[in-house]
Design a protein around this motif. Structure first.
Motif, PDB file in Angstrom:
ATOM      1  N   GLN A 168      -7.611  -2.778  -4.731  1.00  0.00           N
ATOM      2  CA  GLN A 168      -8.588  -3.838  -4.451  1.00  0.00           C
ATOM      3  C   GLN A 168      -8.100  -4.665  -3.262  1.00  0.00           C
ATOM      4  OE1 GLN A 168      -8.880  -5.686  -8.429  1.00  0.00           O
ATOM      5  NE2 GLN A 168     -10.702  -4.420  -8.731  1.00  0.00           N
ATOM      6  N   ILE A 169      -8.941  -4.766  -2.263  1.00  0.00           N
ATOM      7  CA  ILE A 169      -8.584  -5.486  -1.034  1.00  0.00           C
ATOM      8  C   ILE A 169      -9.576  -6.619  -0.851  1.00  0.00           C
ATOM      9  CG2 ILE A 169      -8.310  -5.277   1.466  1.00  0.00           C
ATOM     10  CD1 ILE A 169      -7.702  -2.302   1.046  1.00  0.00           C
ATOM     11  N   ILE A 170      -9.062  -7.837  -0.754  1.00  0.00           N
ATOM     12  CA  ILE A 170      -9.970  -8.995  -0.777  1.00  0.00           C
ATOM     13  C   ILE A 170      -9.786  -9.869   0.462  1.00  0.00           C
ATOM     14  CG2 ILE A 170     -10.295  -9.024  -3.266  1.00  0.00           C
ATOM     15  CD1 ILE A 170      -8.140 -11.207  -3.427  1.00  0.00           C
ATOM     16  N   PRO A 171     -10.803 -10.686   0.755  1.00  0.00           N
ATOM     17  CA  PRO A 171     -10.780 -11.530   1.961  1.00  0.00           C
ATOM     18  C   PRO A 171     -10.241 -12.933   1.662  1.00  0.00           C
ATOM     19  CG  PRO A 171     -12.941 -11.600   1.014  1.00  0.00           C
ATOM     20  CD  PRO A 171     -12.097 -10.797   0.059  1.00  0.00           C
ATOM     21  N   ALA A 198      -5.815 -11.268   1.007  1.00  0.00           N
ATOM     22  CA  ALA A 198      -5.852 -11.436   2.465  1.00  0.00           C
ATOM     23  C   ALA A 198      -4.554 -12.095   2.928  1.00  0.00           C
ATOM     24  CB  ALA A 198      -7.046 -12.293   2.849  1.00  0.00           C
ATOM     25  N   GLU A 199      -4.082 -11.689   4.080  1.00  0.00           N
ATOM     26  CA  GLU A 199      -2.810 -12.213   4.586  1.00  0.00           C
ATOM     27  C   GLU A 199      -2.874 -13.704   4.903  1.00  0.00           C
ATOM     28  OE1 GLU A 199      -4.630  -9.742   5.714  1.00  0.00           O
ATOM     29  OE2 GLU A 199      -4.481  -9.437   7.885  1.00  0.00           O
ATOM     30  N   GLN A 200      -4.094 -14.226   5.143  1.00  0.00           N
ATOM     31  CA  GLN A 200      -4.223 -15.653   5.464  1.00  0.00           C
ATOM     32  C   GLN A 200      -4.090 -16.526   4.212  1.00  0.00           C
ATOM     33  OE1 GLN A 200      -6.380 -13.251   6.163  1.00  0.00           O
ATOM     34  NE2 GLN A 200      -6.763 -13.216   8.372  1.00  0.00           N
ATOM     35  N   GLY A 229      -3.442  -6.226   6.917  1.00  0.00           N
ATOM     36  CA  GLY A 229      -4.456  -5.221   6.626  1.00  0.00           C
ATOM     37  C   GLY A 229      -4.015  -3.820   7.002  1.00  0.00           C
ATOM     38  N   GLU A 230      -3.542  -3.675   8.212  1.00  0.00           N
ATOM     39  CA  GLU A 230      -3.200  -2.320   8.661  1.00  0.00           C
ATOM     40  C   GLU A 230      -1.935  -1.800   7.999  1.00  0.00           C
ATOM     41  OE1 GLU A 230      -3.235  -2.296  12.913  1.00  0.00           O
ATOM     42  OE2 GLU A 230      -5.366  -2.797  12.925  1.00  0.00           O
ATOM     43  N   GLU A 231      -1.034  -2.724   7.618  1.00  0.00           N
ATOM     44  CA  GLU A 231       0.247  -2.279   7.055  1.00  0.00           C
ATOM     45  C   GLU A 231       0.200  -2.058   5.546  1.00  0.00           C
ATOM     46  OE1 GLU A 231       3.193  -5.090   8.340  1.00  0.00           O
ATOM     47  OE2 GLU A 231       2.791  -4.661  10.455  1.00  0.00           O
ATOM     48  N   GLY A 233      -3.055  -2.822   3.511  1.00  0.00           N
ATOM     49  CA  GLY A 233      -4.409  -2.460   3.070  1.00  0.00           C
ATOM     50  C   GLY A 233      -4.717  -1.005   3.366  1.00  0.00           C
ATOM     51  N   ALA A 234      -4.412  -0.579   4.592  1.00  0.00           N
ATOM     52  CA  ALA A 234      -4.769   0.790   4.996  1.00  0.00           C
ATOM     53  C   ALA A 234      -4.084   1.841   4.119  1.00  0.00           C
ATOM     54  CB  ALA A 234      -4.462   0.993   6.476  1.00  0.00           C
ATOM     55  N   PRO A 235      -2.760   1.727   3.860  1.00  0.00           N
ATOM     56  CA  PRO A 235      -2.160   2.742   2.973  1.00  0.00           C
ATOM     57  C   PRO A 235      -2.700   2.711   1.543  1.00  0.00           C
ATOM     58  CG  PRO A 235      -0.488   1.149   3.704  1.00  0.00           C
ATOM     59  CD  PRO A 235      -1.739   0.862   4.475  1.00  0.00           C
ATOM     60  N   ALA A 246     -11.874  -0.831  -4.018  1.00  0.00           N
ATOM     61  CA  ALA A 246     -12.921  -1.857  -3.975  1.00  0.00           C
ATOM     62  C   ALA A 246     -12.541  -2.814  -2.853  1.00  0.00           C
ATOM     63  CB  ALA A 246     -12.988  -2.595  -5.304  1.00  0.00           C
ATOM     64  N   PHE A 247     -13.466  -3.054  -1.961  1.00  0.00           N
ATOM     65  CA  PHE A 247     -13.149  -3.848  -0.776  1.00  0.00           C
ATOM     66  C   PHE A 247     -14.191  -4.934  -0.566  1.00  0.00           C
ATOM     67  CE2 PHE A 247     -14.028  -4.525   3.789  1.00  0.00           C
ATOM     68  CZ  PHE A 247     -12.812  -5.055   4.191  1.00  0.00           C
ATOM     69  N   THR A 248     -13.732  -6.121  -0.228  1.00  0.00           N
ATOM     70  CA  THR A 248     -14.632  -7.158   0.273  1.00  0.00           C
ATOM     71  C   THR A 248     -14.087  -7.626   1.608  1.00  0.00           C
ATOM     72  OG1 THR A 248     -15.313  -7.878  -1.929  1.00  0.00           O
ATOM     73  CG2 THR A 248     -15.613  -9.448  -0.150  1.00  0.00           C
ATOM     74  N   GLY A 249     -14.934  -7.636   2.620  1.00  0.00           N
ATOM     75  CA  GLY A 249     -14.491  -8.065   3.945  1.00  0.00           C
ATOM     76  C   GLY A 249     -15.529  -7.700   4.986  1.00  0.00           C
ATOM     77  N   SER A 250     -15.067  -7.514   6.197  1.00  0.00           N
ATOM     78  CA  SER A 250     -15.997  -7.273   7.298  1.00  0.00           C
ATOM     79  C   SER A 250     -16.576  -5.853   7.229  1.00  0.00           C
ATOM     80  CB  SER A 250     -15.271  -7.466   8.623  1.00  0.00           C
ATOM     81  OG  SER A 250     -14.199  -6.557   8.716  1.00  0.00           O
TER      82      SER A 250
HETATM   83  P1  ADP Z   1     -11.852 -10.725   8.493  1.00  0.00           P
HETATM   84  O1  ADP Z   1     -12.162  -9.940   9.732  1.00  0.00           O
HETATM   85  O2  ADP Z   1     -12.919 -11.645   8.134  1.00  0.00           O
HETATM   86  O3  ADP Z   1     -10.460 -11.303   8.461  1.00  0.00           O
HETATM   87  P2  ADP Z   1     -11.247  -8.310   7.238  1.00  0.00           P
HETATM   88  O4  ADP Z   1     -12.322  -7.389   6.840  1.00  0.00           O
HETATM   89  O5  ADP Z   1     -10.438  -8.014   8.464  1.00  0.00           O
HETATM   90  O6  ADP Z   1     -11.881  -9.721   7.309  1.00  0.00           O
HETATM   91  O7  ADP Z   1     -10.204  -8.513   6.071  1.00  0.00           O
HETATM   92  C1  ADP Z   1     -10.501  -8.428   4.704  1.00  0.00           C
HETATM   93  C2  ADP Z   1      -9.328  -7.768   4.007  1.00  0.00           C
HETATM   94  O8  ADP Z   1      -9.174  -6.456   4.539  1.00  0.00           O
HETATM   95  C3  ADP Z   1      -7.981  -8.458   4.183  1.00  0.00           C
HETATM   96  O9  ADP Z   1      -7.267  -8.371   2.962  1.00  0.00           O
HETATM   97  C4  ADP Z   1      -7.321  -7.606   5.249  1.00  0.00           C
HETATM   98  O10 ADP Z   1      -5.913  -7.644   5.190  1.00  0.00           O
HETATM   99  C5  ADP Z   1      -7.827  -6.240   4.905  1.00  0.00           C
HETATM  100  N1  ADP Z   1      -7.805  -5.268   6.009  1.00  0.00           N
HETATM  101  C6  ADP Z   1      -7.918  -5.504   7.329  1.00  0.00           C
HETATM  102  N2  ADP Z   1      -7.839  -4.361   8.027  1.00  0.00           N
HETATM  103  C7  ADP Z   1      -7.672  -3.350   7.127  1.00  0.00           C
HETATM  104  C8  ADP Z   1      -7.558  -1.932   7.212  1.00  0.00           C
HETATM  105  N3  ADP Z   1      -7.568  -1.313   8.367  1.00  0.00           N
HETATM  106  N4  ADP Z   1      -7.438  -1.236   6.060  1.00  0.00           N
HETATM  107  C9  ADP Z   1      -7.445  -1.857   4.871  1.00  0.00           C
HETATM  108  N5  ADP Z   1      -7.540  -3.190   4.723  1.00  0.00           N
HETATM  109  C10 ADP Z   1      -7.656  -3.933   5.828  1.00  0.00           C
END
Ligand code: ADP
Length: 498
Positions: A168-171, A198-200, A229-231, A233-235, A246-250
């Motif tokens: 689960q990856i959240i904003p 989210a890292e913020q 996210g890339e380090e 979230g992506a893996p 499950a993802f919430t974000g952009s």
């Molecule tokens: P915003 O652009 O509003 O910061 P993001 O969609 O970038 O929103 O971020 C939402 C979540 O997705 C955060 O937890 C972020 O770390 C994560 N995230 C960002 N890039 C990736 C990625 N390439 N793969 C997986 N998770 C990611």
């Protein structure tokens, strides 16, 4: 800026401590030992140092979640017991509401009063609501008529089983609430989780991890890996032993998630961006519609995926509504979210400040008429003035693209057909609003709008029982309500010849 700041002492103590990630029942540093800093958006000062998890930490957390999924303690736990744990977690959130709200204010910038009144009780409600579902995840019995076995009789039924290990990856816009939306249904259905905040804004999720253990969830059922996210979230999205992401974000990152998930065809649910139309008819009750339309965009500094960012106003009341919006925007008190008199806090990050101020320049160059706001607010922290842009047109980037800030575009409409076409002219379809006293008009509009949510004479009304999610590029699947459980369950058909 007022200096009357009230910070819950438990939250400031938590923010200042050495932060670790949760794997199994252990709080651990990242295996690399690396960390990253988070910032208080009201001041721009460093707030906390957070472990920078990467693929090795994710792998360890996934293995732990897999073992917990198969462990009979969780796999065979009575549904009623799972329900009690969820209920207890909801109670613990309420017990620590001031602390959790303060953590979200420190991390995200939102006014404490808003977090305390909305984010935290909604998070608790979600767990309380989901607790009731734990005992109601029933399959069905099915009567069979197999054409090539005319004389046979069968007893057939379905089982609803948890999907397995869930990533689960959240904003960062509703830090605790987004964790609750995600964890609630996963735990209700008996899944195990690796959560990446989210890292913020990782602090309230880390504190929630402590409350999850305190509530009595078995170790390894929830694992929390902080990181970029890339380090991190992506893996997680790409991991072969994760059954669902499950993802919430952009929307942009949502598309990356889908690609990453393709490797093992893990199930995917997405709650993505929006550019929600808000339709204001001349026969609306202006005393509620105008402040309602203002709050639809300015709530949470406009950092809301369903923000009512495109306002369409019927011609005859256009000028009056613009005046009302301008007055409403000017009356908003901008400031540090820890100041009890603050209505609107800072944006959450320098990146957000840059993004939103860039859109303000774009709006100006596209010829949008500035009614109020339009600039950064103050020189410290990441504040932006509540902004109203008028006479915007469908081809402008400020109308087409998600700004994710307190920037409203407003344009007039003549008739309903024109209005519907404009409202639906978007790649997004998350939410919408309709303001009118005419019930027929309201329900015709509700039917015509292509969006997962329609609010009539209200906006941003959330309830754990209401499904929420997007049409078009605003997402896949729904959050909350009974419907979210579908994201975490799979159906097994059992057929016995008798
Ligand atoms: P915003 O652009 O509003 O910061 P993001 O969609 O970038 O929103 O971020 C939402 C979540 O997705 C955060 O937890 C972020 O770390 C994560 N995230 C960002 N890039 C990736 C990625 N390439 N793969 C997986 N998770 C990611």
């Amino acid at each position: 800026m007022s200096t009357q700041l009230h910070a819950d002492p438990a939250a400031t103590a938590f923010a200042a401590k050495h932060h670790r990630m949760l794997i199994g029942g252990d709080w651990v540093d990242s295996h690399s030992g690396k960390t990253f800093d988070t910032y208080n958006p009201a001041t721009g000062e460093v707030l906390a140092s957070i472990p920078a998890g990467d693929s090795e930490d994710i792998d360890r957390a996934v293995k732990t979640a897999r073992a917990a999924f198969e462990n009979p303690t969780w796999a065979n736990m009575h549904p009623a017991t799972r329900g009690k744990l969820l209920h207890k977690l909801g109670d613990l959130i309420l017990e620590h509401a001031d602390e959790l709200a303060t953590l979200d204010t420190l991390d995200n910038g939102k006014p404490f009063a808003v977090a305390r009144a909305a984010d935290i009780p909604l998070a608790a409600d979600l767990f309380h609501y989901m607790a009731g579902w734990a005992t109601k995840l029933n399959g069905s019995t099915i009567s069979l008529s197999v054409p090539y076995m005319p004389d046979a009789q069968f007893h057939a039924y379905t089982l609803r089983e948890p999907i397995g290990v869930v990533g689960q990856i959240i904003p960062w816009n509703f830090p605790l609430l987004m964790a609750a939306w995600k964890l609630g249904p996963a735990l209700t259905t008996g899944c195990t989780v690796v959560l990446k905040p989210a890292e913020q804004t990782p602090l309230s999720a880390l504190r929630l991890g402590e409350l999850i253990l305190e509530a009595g969830f078995p170790e390894g059922v929830v694992n929390i890996i902080t990181g970029l996210g890339e380090e991190a979230g992506a893996p997680l999205a790409a991991h072969d032993d994760v059954d669902k992401i499950a993802f919430t974000g952009s929307t942009e990152v949502g598309k990356l998630i889908v690609q990453a998930a393709a490797g093992n065809l893990k199930k995917v649910s997405l709650e993505l961006g929006g550019k929600s139309p808000n339709l204001l008819f001349a026969d609306a009750d202006m005393a509620t519609a105008v402040p309602g339309a203002a709050s639809a965009i300015f709530f949470n500094q406009g950092q809301v995926c369903c923000a009512g960012s495109r306002l369409y106003v019927e011609n005859s009341v256009y000028d009056d509504v613009l005046q009302g919006l301008s007055d409403a925007a000017k009356s908003i008190k901008v400031g540090n979210g820890l100041d009890p008199s603050t209505d609107m806090g800072p944006l959450t990050s320098q990146e957000q400040l840059d993004r939103v101020t860039n859109y303000l320049s774009i709006g100006e160059s596209e010829g949008a008429r500035n009614i109020t706001g339009g600039k950064r607010w103050g020189s410290q922290g990441y504040f932006v003035e509540p902004t109203v842009l008028a006479d915007t047109t469908e081809d402008m980037r400020v109308v087409k693209e998600e700004i994710f800030g307190p920037v409203l575009s407003v344009s007039p409409f003549k008739d309903v057909d024109e209005l519907t076409a404009k409202a639906n002219k978007s790649n997004f379809g998350l939410a919408s609003g309709v303001w009118t006293k005419d019930l027929s008009k309201a329900h015709r509009a509700a039917k015509a709008i292509k969006a997962g949510t329609v609010w009539v004479n209200c906006f941003n009304v959330f309830d754990a029982a209401l499904p929420f999610g997007g049409y078009k590029q605003s997402g896949w699947g729904r959050e909350m309500g009974g419907e979210v459980l579908e994201n975490y369950l799979q159906t097994k058909a059992v057929t016995t010849q008798i």
